[in-house]
Design an enzyme around this catalytic site. Sequence first.
Site, mmCIF file in Angstrom:
data_model
loop_
_atom_site.group_PDB
_atom_site.id
_atom_site.type_symbol
_atom_site.label_atom_id
_atom_site.label_comp_id
_atom_site.label_asym_id
_atom_site.label_seq_id
_atom_site.Cartn_x
_atom_site.Cartn_y
_atom_site.Cartn_z
ATOM 1 N N HIS B 177 -106.204 -42.230 37.640
ATOM 2 C CA HIS B 177 -106.918 -43.260 37.579
ATOM 3 C C HIS B 177 -108.183 -42.951 37.108
ATOM 4 C CE1 HIS B 177 -104.039 -45.409 40.498
ATOM 5 N NE2 HIS B 177 -103.990 -46.113 39.328
ATOM 6 N N GLU B 180 -111.527 -42.299 39.026
ATOM 7 C CA GLU B 180 -111.711 -41.550 39.922
ATOM 8 C C GLU B 180 -112.112 -40.072 39.852
ATOM 9 O OE1 GLU B 180 -107.806 -42.335 41.837
ATOM 10 O OE2 GLU B 180 -108.052 -44.635 41.871
ATOM 11 N N ARG B 235 -109.631 -48.197 35.304
ATOM 12 C CA ARG B 235 -108.667 -47.731 35.884
ATOM 13 C C ARG B 235 -107.383 -47.176 35.389
ATOM 14 N NH1 ARG B 235 -106.356 -47.963 41.371
ATOM 15 N NH2 ARG B 235 -104.321 -48.804 41.480
ATOM 16 N N GLU B 378 -106.068 -39.611 48.819
ATOM 17 C CA GLU B 378 -107.343 -40.139 48.606
ATOM 18 C C GLU B 378 -108.599 -39.512 49.107
ATOM 19 O OE1 GLU B 378 -107.495 -43.092 46.813
ATOM 20 O OE2 GLU B 378 -105.569 -44.081 46.974
#
Lengths: 232, 417
Positions: B177, B180, B235, B378
């Site tokens: 993504h 990120e 994204r 994450e």
Amino acid sequence: MAGPGDLEPTHFPARRAATVALHRLNVAHGSPFRVFGLQQVHKASVEDVAAAGRKYSLDLSVTDWAAGSAGPALRCSAEVLFSRTEQSSGPEVQLRCEALQKINSTAEDHAFYQKYLAPASAVSAQHLPDSYGNMSEEMQPFWRLARVAASFIMLRESSENTEFNMAQVASITQQESSDKQLMLDYVVLLHDLPSQEIIQWKLLVSWSPDRGVRVLQTEWQPRCPHATEPPN
Amino acid sequence: MKGLLVLTALFVAVFGKVTFEGDQVLRITAKNAEQIALLKELPEETLGLDYWMLPSHASLPVDVHVPFHSLQAVRAFLGYNQIQYRVMIDNLQDVVDAEEREMVKYRSLPRSTDDFVYTNYHDLNSINSFMDMLVAENSNLVSKFEIGKSYEGRSLDVLKFSTGANRPGIWIDTGIHSREWITTASAIWSAKKIVTDYGRDPVLTDILNNYDIFLEIIANPDGFAYTHSNDRMWRKTRKPNPGSSCVGVDPNRNWEVGFGGPGASSNPCSQTYHGPSVHSEPEVKAIVDFVKSHGKLKAFLSIHSYSQMLLYPYGYTRTSAKDQAELHELARKAVSELQSLYNTAYTYGSVITTIYQADGITIDWTYDQGIKYSYTFELRDTGRYGFLLPADQIVPTAEETWLALMAIMEHTKNNPY
């Protein structure tokens, strides 16, 4: 003894409800020098409330981002009711935090207010923070103010299926002070975790140490889909 | 003399000029010796003239840097005396600025991975050059190969850390993504960490003596380029969707297991659009093909941000993964290691219970392919800065995440299957 409505405090159902409680806390008590963030959910449970909806009961700790790592954690308890019917005002929150009543506007709030109330003040900036996460010292209270104003929207738009954060302040333009209030035009980008969408809102915000943050106007703005021509 | 009088009449004194803003460089072409003589009479010092080529003969041009405050006077002088000239440099400060930018660019181009700035975010070119330098400096340990091409034709590069042939492997990807950024930045730091620690850290050395590590630092290069050029919040991939003005597919909803379920969107304009079909995105297909052809990957770690979580399958169903107990316990251990460094609080559990239902995700597929230790990370933070994590958190994030990665890799090595 685990009850039937008990929730895993670190998992999303409890966390979403806690996030809503935080939005409510910031709406009530946020300022350029005070923004609360979730530190931890200690306990959480949920129950169906007949026709009304689903009520979450939370035991949580919050910290003030403006206080840095030196800040103490505040213990709070909250009830968050997500209504079964479409509410235009968002979930209802009852919130009790220790020592909350003792929180007044700070010296920093007043200094900031005096500095920018001046008629010549015309602060304007874009992208706070920037792509690299950087923001000048001077702009931080403006970012915090945006974050508090954004909490109004995030609270209103929240449901059990959302989890909002403010992704960025796209722009800030100071307007002429009115009625001894700082007047600020903000464009903020919100991020919703479950849908991963970025949602853009234009906000007209007033603030003074006495009256606190008020969101006077809100306008949802579509984000250009950045379309390219499909190949023929 | 008349010329000089005109000049003096127009002359304006200036004090303390510090920039070259508005200054010009004129190329004067004198047509005869008389004009050369006139030019020589110009009061250099008073006007602040800076000759780049002094007046000497009519056959040679005269180049002179004229400060802004003297321009009008000099031009009037040249015009009055009918001396031809043209403006060679319109604004000297622009030229100086451009040169400065070039010098800064050249100065900050790292010449080795020891020079590289790990404490900031980098663009595609810079990261590609990092990978090439890393390989060049550690050619016994690291190689780079391509697993495919992105939609826009960019190379999908993977670094292979290997000390022997036919080894089972551990896969790590970051940046699938594109917004990120912290994941990509952490991977760069980790790549350097691996080459530094091999031969020094007994645990890592042991891992690499038995397993290969594959690291895909930019799994979605088209999206990544787009976050630099157009939209920091992008994204998805950058593949157009026929019949829609909206571009891109969520590369973490495009995988076969659970494809098209409610934990993904069928709307091309959505951030979680699953795409027209399973593995339709070349970025995804490239990994699928690699995993299948390798056949011996034993751990698969897909790194995202933000939320501070360590997640295991499944995202598409509440049915527990067969190895749930072991995956849960390993996650607990990895998170505990991570937390030990800076006290960063992480949550762990299955995707569907911990973060949200997500259908067609990477690790559900890799797990069902038989790669038992399939995890999604994450990274920092929990929403305060979100995707715009301040650059000064890159190294601390990478350091703490590394401890979790090591815990998982060590467990994989100690529990062959």
